[in-house]
Write a protein that holds these residues in place. Structure first.
Motif, PDB file in Angstrom:
ATOM      1  N   GLN A   6       0.614  -0.843  -0.203  1.00  0.00           N
ATOM      2  CA  GLN A   6      -0.345  -0.124  -0.256  1.00  0.00           C
ATOM      3  C   GLN A   6       0.682   1.908   0.417  1.00  0.00           C
ATOM      4  O   GLN A   6       0.634   2.395  -0.675  1.00  0.00           O
ATOM      5  CB  GLN A   6      -0.895   0.031   1.000  1.00  0.00           C
ATOM      6  N   ALA A   7       1.882   1.092   0.450  1.00  0.00           N
ATOM      7  CA  ALA A   7       3.211   2.397   0.429  1.00  0.00           C
ATOM      8  C   ALA A   7       3.461   2.337  -0.507  1.00  0.00           C
ATOM      9  O   ALA A   7       3.479   4.069  -1.044  1.00  0.00           O
ATOM     10  CB  ALA A   7       3.960   2.066   1.670  1.00  0.00           C
ATOM     11  N   LEU A   8       3.842   1.525  -1.283  1.00  0.00           N
ATOM     12  CA  LEU A   8       4.273   2.155  -2.274  1.00  0.00           C
ATOM     13  C   LEU A   8       3.347   2.130  -3.749  1.00  0.00           C
ATOM     14  O   LEU A   8       3.613   2.736  -4.461  1.00  0.00           O
ATOM     15  CB  LEU A   8       5.068   0.262  -3.319  1.00  0.00           C
ATOM     16  N   VAL A   9       1.761   1.980  -3.717  1.00  0.00           N
ATOM     17  CA  VAL A   9       0.926   2.183  -4.497  1.00  0.00           C
ATOM     18  C   VAL A   9       1.113   3.739  -3.963  1.00  0.00           C
ATOM     19  O   VAL A   9       0.851   4.919  -4.870  1.00  0.00           O
ATOM     20  CB  VAL A   9      -0.151   1.819  -4.437  1.00  0.00           C
ATOM     21  N   GLN A  10       1.057   3.998  -3.061  1.00  0.00           N
ATOM     22  CA  GLN A  10       0.444   5.475  -2.761  1.00  0.00           C
ATOM     23  C   GLN A  10       1.420   6.221  -2.955  1.00  0.00           C
ATOM     24  O   GLN A  10       1.465   7.669  -3.206  1.00  0.00           O
ATOM     25  CB  GLN A  10       0.252   5.554  -1.327  1.00  0.00           C
ATOM     26  N   ILE A  11       3.083   5.848  -2.712  1.00  0.00           N
ATOM     27  CA  ILE A  11       4.119   6.712  -2.686  1.00  0.00           C
ATOM     28  C   ILE A  11       4.249   7.277  -4.840  1.00  0.00           C
ATOM     29  O   ILE A  11       3.885   8.140  -5.344  1.00  0.00           O
ATOM     30  CB  ILE A  11       5.038   5.648  -3.263  1.00  0.00           C
ATOM     31  N   LEU A  12       3.565   5.958  -5.394  1.00  0.00           N
ATOM     32  CA  LEU A  12       3.364   6.306  -6.997  1.00  0.00           C
ATOM     33  C   LEU A  12       1.897   7.100  -7.144  1.00  0.00           C
ATOM     34  O   LEU A  12       2.092   8.079  -8.469  1.00  0.00           O
ATOM     35  CB  LEU A  12       3.045   5.181  -8.272  1.00  0.00           C
ATOM     36  N   LEU A  13       1.672   7.178  -6.505  1.00  0.00           N
ATOM     37  CA  LEU A  13       0.142   8.260  -6.687  1.00  0.00           C
ATOM     38  C   LEU A  13       0.631   9.243  -6.391  1.00  0.00           C
ATOM     39  O   LEU A  13      -0.398  10.485  -7.061  1.00  0.00           O
ATOM     40  CB  LEU A  13      -1.196   8.271  -5.971  1.00  0.00           C
ATOM     41  N   ASP A  14       0.958   9.550  -5.793  1.00  0.00           N
ATOM     42  CA  ASP A  14       1.284  11.320  -5.125  1.00  0.00           C
ATOM     43  C   ASP A  14       2.165  11.616  -6.452  1.00  0.00           C
ATOM     44  O   ASP A  14       2.486  12.649  -6.783  1.00  0.00           O
ATOM     45  CB  ASP A  14       2.339  10.955  -3.444  1.00  0.00           C
ATOM     46  N   ALA A  15       3.465  10.481  -7.252  1.00  0.00           N
ATOM     47  CA  ALA A  15       3.836  11.548  -8.006  1.00  0.00           C
ATOM     48  C   ALA A  15       3.839  10.860  -9.375  1.00  0.00           C
ATOM     49  O   ALA A  15       3.886  12.097 -10.184  1.00  0.00           O
ATOM     50  CB  ALA A  15       4.891   9.746  -8.438  1.00  0.00           C
ATOM     51  N   TYR A  16       2.160  11.259  -9.221  1.00  0.00           N
ATOM     52  CA  TYR A  16       1.460  11.451 -10.538  1.00  0.00           C
ATOM     53  C   TYR A  16       0.148  13.047 -10.996  1.00  0.00           C
ATOM     54  O   TYR A  16       0.553  13.309 -10.132  1.00  0.00           O
ATOM     55  CB  TYR A  16      -0.094  10.448 -10.463  1.00  0.00           C
ATOM     56  N   GLU A  17       0.960  13.156 -11.421  1.00  0.00           N
ATOM     57  CA  GLU A  17       0.224  14.841 -12.048  1.00  0.00           C
ATOM     58  C   GLU A  17      -1.111  15.073 -13.266  1.00  0.00           C
ATOM     59  O   GLU A  17      -1.076  15.411 -12.984  1.00  0.00           O
ATOM     60  CB  GLU A  17       1.828  15.521 -12.618  1.00  0.00           C
ATOM     61  N   GLY A  18      -0.739  13.746 -13.749  1.00  0.00           N
ATOM     62  CA  GLY A  18      -2.156  13.452 -14.588  1.00  0.00           C
ATOM     63  C   GLY A  18      -3.298  13.835 -13.731  1.00  0.00           C
ATOM     64  O   GLY A  18      -3.479  14.052 -12.995  1.00  0.00           O
ATOM     65  N   ASP A  19      -4.230  13.973 -15.599  1.00  0.00           N
ATOM     66  CA  ASP A  19      -6.297  14.400 -15.391  1.00  0.00           C
ATOM     67  C   ASP A  19      -6.643  12.903 -14.376  1.00  0.00           C
ATOM     68  O   ASP A  19      -7.969  13.157 -14.134  1.00  0.00           O
ATOM     69  CB  ASP A  19      -6.503  15.094 -15.801  1.00  0.00           C
ATOM     70  N   ALA A  20      -7.026  12.463 -14.905  1.00  0.00           N
ATOM     71  CA  ALA A  20      -6.967  10.895 -14.815  1.00  0.00           C
ATOM     72  C   ALA A  20      -7.423  10.383 -13.088  1.00  0.00           C
ATOM     73  O   ALA A  20      -6.894  11.090 -12.469  1.00  0.00           O
ATOM     74  CB  ALA A  20      -6.151   9.682 -14.921  1.00  0.00           C
TER      75      ALA A  20
END
Length: 721
Positions: free
Chosen positions: A361-375
């Motif tokens: 879950q921490a890995l997924v959240q780190i990737l989400l925090d790095a995402y800057e798109g509009d999806a």
């Protein structure tokens, strides 16, 4: 006319003098009142139990409270029905009181509030057990009953003051009382509550804080003290309640557990868990005994158990290279620092397998925090959680591990063992390797237990994911229901709109159907643990005990002279190596079980190797000398004893070819430990071995006898004496 036509006293003719009305009429009246109160109490408890079983308590605290009440009522009702009037152990006359105080297994009163019985564990009952002539504790006299099938078949009076009003013919010089301790044995430990001695009672009532060692030789009542102490602590210590940790009793082997199984229920305590060390891990049932003393020594250290931590840490190293995760909305990068951050998200003490989901879950959240798109974030999250390359990377760096496989790797991969236990020499590492790494022995159990605790259940992440999916589905269904209710609401105040509140929606989600793994009742933690025959435990095995008792509130029962692998240091020194400090030691030195004739022959066997052994002084003599005979006399000895004794239990120790019966057991010295028999036939004791192990086995086997000991040897042609 006989004023007591249905007397509770049923003494044999030779004790007719004890049935004089002046001696028993007070008891007759009081015991009759107890009988009436028992009848009323049983009816009242039955009614309360029936009412409680009708209560619909649902889930949560109300259900726990109801279940606790049902458990309490059931246990008390069972005890009342089991004993009847023979709940009463005896009476005592105290200075300044006009009427005797009667002591029972349970406390009991009548409808008017008069106390008919004081619970044996209460402070008011302490003088009944603890008073001595040197310290009478306010007692003028004490009477103990012997019960047989609901009737008093004997009693003993002991006087502590000269002017008690007790007629001389009722007095007993304790010889008859001591003789009663040698009554015939049964397959289960006999009821001894009424014969608890002052030295034993002092230990039973000792405070529960810290570690208390009860050191005593054969026949001193160590096991009796341990089990009665369990009942006493459950009565007096609020920490030991059903929902506050409870109490665990650990015995040496299965015959011991069967032998003592009836003791705690007879004391009104039916919820105490009992087990052996083998029962603490699944592999224990099939594990063989480790015969190599060098392997026992190497695996018996607490240091090797602690090496399990390093063995697991090897599988918790974050990757040092970046990982590119592809999504429909662009690539995302996981750096080495990101991996380290995700691994650091695990709380200390979390089992390895359970922690994997936290890392994920921490890995997924780190990737989400790095995402800057509009999806939509939920869409990105859903794709990340299905990403096979990310899952594979995590499986390589934080794999799910089976405890048995981890330990097996230590015994089959020398480099892995050297890394985890660098203090081992090359020869020691080689000695620990084996062809079948999963051919478990008793010495493996502490390491398997430590591995299982450190790793947790490999299926736990799957259950966590299933639970999350089930709850998410429920939330979605509840959200749809809420929207339907809102759209259909045509009330003036539009009250249904309040259902859009996130907190209220969460309350509507029911997670009662999402089942967790069934808990292991022996996993602990326990508020207090009692360990019997504790002299045999290695430092590694002590770790199995201590992890289940973080309070370090322990009763440790044993005898240094009965340690098969030697025990030359003191108890505090030995236990300090296992991680216990501040140990208190109490010694029992009176042998109530083994007659003088047997102890005189057994004592030199152990003192020759352990001069400071705690060899207790026997208080009984049977007048039957130890018999020596040739091995060929085995059948005639057994048949002769059975023909001469209608009851009692015997045991043949040392002849695996002898087939046991319901009255004559066939055991080894190890499985006989902790047990007692009227007759013990010891076959070829010299074959038990040399050194401390052989001496201890002979000493233990000899001291199981409460009446008669027969020693058979192959080269002894003497006839039976």
């Amino acid at each position: 006319m006989d004023p007591f036509p249905s007397s509770i006293f049923s003494l044999p003719d030779r004790l007719a003098r004890k049935t004089e009305p002046t001696l028993v009429e007070t008891d007759e009246r009081h015991l009759a009142a107890i009988a009436r109160s028992l009848e009323e109490s049983t009816a009242t408890l039955s009614a309360r139990l029936a009412e409680q079983r009708k209560v619909v308590a649902g889930d949560g605290p109300d259900a726990l409270e109801r279940d606790d009440e049902i458990r309490h009522l059931t246990a008390r009702l069972r005890t009342l029905r089991r004993y009847g009037v023979d709940l009463c152990l005896g009476r005592m006359v105290l200075a300044g009181r006009s009427e005797p105080v009667y002591v029972g297994r349970l406390g009991l009163g009548d409808g008017s509030g008069r106390r008919l019985l004081v619970d044996w564990r209460s402070p008011a009952a302490e003088p009944f057990f603890a008073a001595t002539h040197a310290h009478p504790m306010g007692l003028l006299s004490r009477r103990r009953y012997r019960w047989t099938r609901g009737h008093i078949t004997d009693y003993w009076d002991e006087v502590f003051a000269t002017d008690t009003g007790t007629p001389p013919e009722a007095l007993d010089d304790q010889s008859a009382f001591i003789a009663s301790l040698g009554a015939s044995r049964t397959p289960h430990m006999r009821d001894v509550l009424g014969t608890i001695a002052a030295d034993q009672d002092a230990i039973i009532r000792a405070p529960s804080a810290g570690a208390l060692v009860v050191d005593g030789g054969p026949g001193t009542g160590k096991t009796v003290v341990a089990l009665h102490r369990a009942a006493y602590l459950l009565y007096t210590d609020p920490r030991l309640g059903h929902r506050r940790g409870g109490l665990l009793v650990i015995g040496p082997h299965e015959p011991y557990l069967a032998y003592v199984a009836d003791v705690l229920p007879s004391l009104g305590e039916e919820g105490v868990l009992t087990c052996t060390l083998r029962d603490l891990v699944p592999e224990g049932a099939q594990a063989s005994t480790e015969d190599d003393p060098e392997i026992v020594r190497l695996k018996g250290t607490a240091e090797l158990v602690r090496a399990i931590e390093k063995a697991v840490a090897f599988y918790e190293e974050p990757p040092t290279e970046d990982l590119i995760v592809a999504t429909d909305w662009g690539d995302l990068r996981l750096t080495a620092d990101d991996w380290a951050e995700a691994f650091d998200a695990v709380e200390p003490g979390t089992p390895h397998n359970s922690a994997r989901e936290t890392v994920w879950q921490a890995l997924v959240q780190i990737l989400l925090d790095a995402y800057e798109g509009d999806a939509p974030v939920d869409a990105v999250r859903a794709q990340l959680e299905r990403d096979e390359e990310l899952a594979a990377a995590l499986s390589r760096s934080w794999p799910l591990i089976d405890a048995a496989q981890l330990v097996a790797d230590l015994w089959s991969v020398p480099a892995y063992l050297r890394m985890c236990a660098p203090w081992l020499t090359r020869d020691e590492v080689h000695a620990l390797q084996r062809v079948d790494a999963r051919a478990w022995t008793s010495s493996d159990l502490p390491l398997l237990d430590a591995a299982r605790r450190r790793l947790g259940d490999p299926d736990e992440p799957r259950r966590q994911r299933a639970r999350r999916r089930a709850l998410a589905a429920q939330r979605q269904r509840m959200s749809d229901v809420v929207e339907d209710l809102i759209s259909a609401d045509d009330s003036e105040l539009l009250v249904m709109r309040m259902l859009r509140g996130a907190d209220l929606r969460e309350v509507l989600v029911d997670d009662s159907g999402v089942r967790a793994a069934a808990p292991d009742p022996l996993a602990g933690p326990f508020a207090h643990v009692i360990v019997d025959e504790a002299q045999e435990l290695t430092d590694a095995e002590w770790q199995m005990v201590l992890t289940r008792c973080p309070s370090l509130s322990l009763t440790i029962v044993g005898d240094r002279a009965q340690a098969r692998h030697g025990f030359t240091e003191s108890w505090p020194e030995r236990l300090r190596g296992a991680g216990l400090d501040g140990v208190r030691v109490r010694t029992l030195g009176i042998n109530y079980r083994t007659p003088t004739e047997v102890m005189e022959e057994a004592a030199p066997v152990i003192t020759a190797l352990l001069p400071d052994a705690n060899v207790p002084a026997s208080v009984r003599s049977t007048g039957q000398p130890v018999v020596h005979a040739p091995r060929s006399a085995l059948r005639s000895v057994v048949d002769g004893w059975l023909g001469a004794h209608e009851d009692g239990i015997g045991c043949v120790i040392g002849d695996p070819a002898f087939l046991g019966t319901d009255r004559i057991r066939s055991l080894t010295p190890q499985t006989a430990k902790g047990l007692e028999f009227d007759l013990v036939v010891l076959v070829d004791p010299e074959r038990f071995g040399t050194g401390i192990e052989g001496a201890v086995d002979r000493y233990v086997a000899m001291t199981r006898a409460t009446q008669q000991l027969v020693i058979l040897t192959s080269d002894d042609a003497r006839s039976l004496r």
